[in-house]
Design an enzyme around this catalytic site. Structure first.
Site: not given
Length: 243
Positions: A52, A56, A127
Protein backbone atom coordinates in the site's frame (compact mmCIF):
# COMPACT_ATOMS: atom_id res chain seq x y z
CA UNK A 1 6.92 -17.76 -3.75
CA UNK A 2 5.41 -19.56 -6.77
CA UNK A 3 1.67 -19.94 -7.19
CA UNK A 4 1.87 -23.47 -5.76
CA UNK A 5 2.98 -22.01 -2.41
CA UNK A 6 -0.14 -19.86 -2.05
CA UNK A 7 -2.44 -21.59 0.48
CA UNK A 8 -4.74 -23.98 -1.34
CA UNK A 9 -7.92 -22.31 -0.07
CA UNK A 10 -6.90 -18.97 -1.60
CA UNK A 11 -5.62 -20.06 -5.02
CA UNK A 12 -9.02 -19.84 -6.69
CA UNK A 13 -9.55 -16.37 -5.24
CA UNK A 14 -6.20 -15.14 -6.53
CA UNK A 15 -6.83 -16.65 -9.95
CA UNK A 16 -10.32 -15.12 -10.18
CA UNK A 17 -8.95 -11.73 -9.17
CA UNK A 18 -6.38 -11.88 -11.96
CA UNK A 19 -9.18 -12.44 -14.43
CA UNK A 20 -11.13 -9.49 -13.01
CA UNK A 21 -8.06 -7.23 -13.16
CA UNK A 22 -7.26 -8.23 -16.73
CA UNK A 23 -3.66 -8.81 -15.73
CA UNK A 24 -1.89 -12.16 -15.36
CA UNK A 25 0.90 -12.12 -12.78
CA UNK A 26 4.24 -13.77 -13.37
CA UNK A 27 4.44 -13.96 -9.57
CA UNK A 28 0.91 -14.53 -8.20
CA UNK A 29 2.28 -14.25 -4.66
CA UNK A 30 2.40 -10.47 -5.20
CA UNK A 31 -1.35 -10.40 -5.80
CA UNK A 32 -1.95 -12.72 -2.85
CA UNK A 33 -0.04 -10.29 -0.63
CA UNK A 34 -1.91 -7.30 -2.08
CA UNK A 35 -5.24 -8.90 -1.18
CA UNK A 36 -4.22 -9.90 2.36
CA UNK A 37 -5.36 -7.56 5.11
CA UNK A 38 -3.39 -7.49 8.35
CA UNK A 39 -6.26 -9.25 10.12
CA UNK A 40 -5.79 -12.24 7.82
CA UNK A 41 -1.99 -12.40 7.89
CA UNK A 42 0.23 -14.40 10.24
CA UNK A 43 2.42 -11.30 10.60
CA UNK A 44 1.87 -7.70 9.56
CA UNK A 45 4.88 -7.99 7.25
CA UNK A 46 2.89 -10.62 5.33
CA UNK A 47 -0.05 -8.23 4.82
CA UNK A 48 -0.58 -5.63 2.11
CA UNK A 49 0.59 -2.68 4.24
CA UNK A 50 4.04 -2.34 2.62
CA UNK A 51 2.55 -2.68 -0.86
CA UNK A 52 0.00 0.00 0.00
CA UNK A 53 2.84 2.38 0.89
CA UNK A 54 4.50 1.84 -2.49
CA UNK A 55 1.24 1.87 -4.43
CA UNK A 56 0.24 5.23 -2.99
CA UNK A 57 3.46 6.78 -4.31
CA UNK A 58 3.08 5.17 -7.74
CA UNK A 59 -0.54 6.29 -8.01
CA UNK A 60 0.43 9.86 -7.16
CA UNK A 61 3.30 9.92 -9.65
CA UNK A 62 1.37 8.44 -12.57
CA UNK A 63 -1.59 10.73 -11.93
CA UNK A 64 0.75 13.73 -12.01
CA UNK A 65 2.34 12.43 -15.20
CA UNK A 66 -1.06 11.97 -16.83
CA UNK A 67 -2.21 15.47 -15.90
CA UNK A 68 1.08 17.06 -16.97
CA UNK A 69 0.94 15.61 -20.49
CA UNK A 70 -2.80 15.74 -21.09
CA UNK A 71 -3.52 19.26 -19.81
CA UNK A 72 -0.65 21.58 -20.79
CA UNK A 73 -2.92 24.57 -20.18
CA UNK A 74 -3.33 23.80 -16.47
CA UNK A 75 -1.32 25.63 -13.81
CA UNK A 76 0.32 23.84 -10.88
CA UNK A 77 -2.59 24.67 -8.58
CA UNK A 78 -5.12 23.25 -11.04
CA UNK A 79 -3.22 19.99 -11.35
CA UNK A 80 -2.70 19.74 -7.59
CA UNK A 81 -6.41 20.05 -6.91
CA UNK A 82 -7.35 17.46 -9.53
CA UNK A 83 -4.64 15.07 -8.34
CA UNK A 84 -5.78 15.38 -4.71
CA UNK A 85 -9.27 14.26 -5.69
CA UNK A 86 -8.19 11.48 -8.05
CA UNK A 87 -5.81 9.84 -5.56
CA UNK A 88 -8.11 10.29 -2.55
CA UNK A 89 -9.41 7.38 -0.49
CA UNK A 90 -12.86 8.13 -1.84
CA UNK A 91 -11.78 7.57 -5.44
CA UNK A 92 -9.54 4.58 -4.67
CA UNK A 93 -12.38 2.88 -2.83
CA UNK A 94 -14.76 3.66 -5.68
CA UNK A 95 -12.40 2.12 -8.22
CA UNK A 96 -11.77 -0.87 -5.97
CA UNK A 97 -15.51 -1.49 -5.67
CA UNK A 98 -15.93 -1.13 -9.42
CA UNK A 99 -13.32 -3.84 -9.97
CA UNK A 100 -14.99 -6.00 -7.33
CA UNK A 101 -12.15 -6.10 -4.81
CA UNK A 102 -14.37 -6.66 -1.73
CA UNK A 103 -15.15 -10.21 -2.83
CA UNK A 104 -11.42 -11.02 -3.15
CA UNK A 105 -10.02 -9.46 0.02
CA UNK A 106 -8.53 -11.93 2.47
CA UNK A 107 -9.41 -10.90 6.00
CA UNK A 108 -9.24 -12.57 9.40
CA UNK A 109 -12.04 -14.00 11.48
CA UNK A 110 -12.15 -10.84 13.57
CA UNK A 111 -13.32 -8.84 10.55
CA UNK A 112 -17.12 -8.82 10.36
CA UNK A 113 -17.91 -8.78 6.63
CA UNK A 114 -21.68 -8.90 7.12
CA UNK A 115 -21.82 -5.09 7.25
CA UNK A 116 -19.61 -4.77 4.20
CA UNK A 117 -15.89 -4.19 3.82
CA UNK A 118 -14.85 -0.74 5.13
CA UNK A 119 -14.07 1.72 2.37
CA UNK A 120 -10.58 2.33 3.78
CA UNK A 121 -9.69 -1.37 3.35
CA UNK A 122 -10.87 -1.34 -0.26
CA UNK A 123 -8.83 1.80 -0.98
CA UNK A 124 -5.76 0.24 0.65
CA UNK A 125 -6.14 -2.92 -1.42
CA UNK A 126 -6.47 -0.92 -4.63
CA UNK A 127 -3.20 0.88 -3.88
CA UNK A 128 -1.58 -2.44 -2.96
CA UNK A 129 -2.57 -3.94 -6.29
CA UNK A 130 -1.02 -0.98 -8.08
CA UNK A 131 2.27 -1.77 -6.34
CA UNK A 132 1.93 -5.49 -7.05
CA UNK A 133 1.45 -4.90 -10.78
CA UNK A 134 4.40 -2.49 -10.80
CA UNK A 135 6.69 -5.01 -9.09
CA UNK A 136 5.50 -7.81 -11.36
CA UNK A 137 5.37 -6.11 -14.75
CA UNK A 138 7.11 -2.77 -14.40
CA UNK A 139 5.99 0.78 -15.05
CA UNK A 140 4.53 0.04 -18.47
CA UNK A 141 2.14 -2.56 -17.06
CA UNK A 142 0.97 -0.44 -14.14
CA UNK A 143 0.62 2.66 -16.33
CA UNK A 144 -1.63 0.70 -18.70
CA UNK A 145 -3.71 -0.59 -15.78
CA UNK A 146 -4.13 2.84 -14.19
CA UNK A 147 -4.96 4.67 -17.39
CA UNK A 148 -7.73 2.15 -17.99
CA UNK A 149 -9.26 2.76 -14.58
CA UNK A 150 -8.33 6.40 -13.91
CA UNK A 151 -9.04 7.98 -17.26
CA UNK A 152 -12.77 8.40 -16.68
CA UNK A 153 -12.22 9.69 -13.14
CA UNK A 154 -9.76 12.34 -14.31
CA UNK A 155 -12.12 13.53 -17.01
CA UNK A 156 -15.01 13.72 -14.55
CA UNK A 157 -12.96 15.72 -12.04
CA UNK A 158 -11.86 18.11 -14.78
CA UNK A 159 -15.44 18.60 -15.93
CA UNK A 160 -16.65 18.95 -12.36
CA UNK A 161 -19.01 15.98 -12.48
CA UNK A 162 -17.23 13.74 -9.98
CA UNK A 163 -17.99 16.11 -7.13
CA UNK A 164 -21.68 15.20 -7.42
CA UNK A 165 -20.92 11.96 -5.57
CA UNK A 166 -19.49 13.55 -2.44
CA UNK A 167 -22.70 14.73 -0.75
CA UNK A 168 -24.38 11.36 -1.22
CA UNK A 169 -21.32 9.54 0.12
CA UNK A 170 -21.09 11.83 3.16
CA UNK A 171 -24.82 11.43 3.83
CA UNK A 172 -24.43 7.65 4.00
CA UNK A 173 -21.24 7.87 6.06
CA UNK A 174 -22.76 10.29 8.57
CA UNK A 175 -25.91 8.22 9.06
CA UNK A 176 -23.87 5.05 9.48
CA UNK A 177 -21.15 6.36 11.80
CA UNK A 178 -22.89 9.21 13.62
CA UNK A 179 -26.60 8.45 13.31
CA UNK A 180 -27.20 11.98 12.04
CA UNK A 181 -27.09 13.60 8.58
CA UNK A 182 -24.55 16.34 7.81
CA UNK A 183 -25.46 20.00 7.62
CA UNK A 184 -23.81 22.70 5.52
CA UNK A 185 -22.91 26.16 6.80
CA UNK A 186 -22.22 29.20 4.64
CA UNK A 187 -19.15 30.85 6.16
CA UNK A 188 -18.46 33.59 3.61
CA UNK A 189 -19.71 35.07 0.35
CA UNK A 190 -17.79 37.06 -2.23
CA UNK A 191 -18.61 38.74 -5.50
CA UNK A 192 -21.65 40.47 -7.04
CA UNK A 193 -25.09 38.88 -6.79
CA UNK A 194 -24.99 37.58 -10.37
CA UNK A 195 -21.56 35.96 -9.89
CA UNK A 196 -21.25 35.15 -6.21
CA UNK A 197 -18.87 32.59 -4.73
CA UNK A 198 -19.50 30.78 -1.46
CA UNK A 199 -17.33 29.28 1.24
CA UNK A 200 -19.16 26.41 2.92
CA UNK A 201 -18.22 23.77 5.47
CA UNK A 202 -19.87 20.48 6.35
CA UNK A 203 -20.77 19.72 9.95
CA UNK A 204 -21.79 16.46 11.63
CA UNK A 205 -23.06 16.90 15.16
CA UNK A 206 -20.54 19.31 16.73
CA UNK A 207 -17.70 18.49 14.36
CA UNK A 208 -16.93 20.96 11.57
CA UNK A 209 -14.77 19.99 8.64
CA UNK A 210 -12.49 21.98 6.36
CA UNK A 211 -14.45 24.50 4.27
CA UNK A 212 -14.32 24.85 0.50
CA UNK A 213 -15.19 27.53 -2.04
CA UNK A 214 -17.51 27.09 -4.99
CA UNK A 215 -18.91 29.19 -7.80
CA UNK A 216 -22.37 28.49 -6.38
CA UNK A 217 -23.79 26.93 -3.22
CA UNK A 218 -24.26 23.54 -4.82
CA UNK A 219 -20.65 23.28 -5.94
CA UNK A 220 -19.35 24.59 -2.60
CA UNK A 221 -21.43 22.04 -0.68
CA UNK A 222 -20.15 19.20 -2.86
CA UNK A 223 -16.56 20.28 -2.29
CA UNK A 224 -17.15 20.72 1.44
CA UNK A 225 -18.53 17.17 1.53
CA UNK A 226 -15.40 15.97 -0.29
CA UNK A 227 -13.22 17.64 2.33
CA UNK A 228 -15.24 16.06 5.13
CA UNK A 229 -14.90 12.58 3.64
CA UNK A 230 -11.16 13.04 3.29
CA UNK A 231 -10.80 14.19 6.91
CA UNK A 232 -12.85 11.25 8.16
CA UNK A 233 -10.40 8.97 6.35
CA UNK A 234 -7.40 10.80 7.83
CA UNK A 235 -6.52 12.36 4.48
CA UNK A 236 -5.77 16.02 3.67
CA UNK A 237 -8.76 17.95 2.27
CA UNK A 238 -8.69 17.90 -1.55
CA UNK A 239 -10.40 21.30 -1.95
CA UNK A 240 -8.79 24.55 -0.85
CA UNK A 241 -10.40 26.76 1.80
CA UNK A 242 -8.91 29.78 -0.01
CA UNK A 243 -10.67 31.39 -2.94
Amino acid sequence: MPASDIPQQYRATVDACQERLGYRFEDPQLLYSALTHASGADHRLDSNERLEFLGDAILGFLTCELLFHRYPQFLEGDMTQIKSTVVSRVTCAKLGKRIGLPEFLLTGRGMDRRCGIPRSLIANAFESIIAAIYLDGGMLAVRRFLIEHLDEEVQEVVSGNLQLNFKSALQQRAQRDFGKPPSYLVLEEQGPDHQKSFQICAQIRDQRFAPAWGNNKKQAEQRAAGNALAELDGEPPPFSPVL
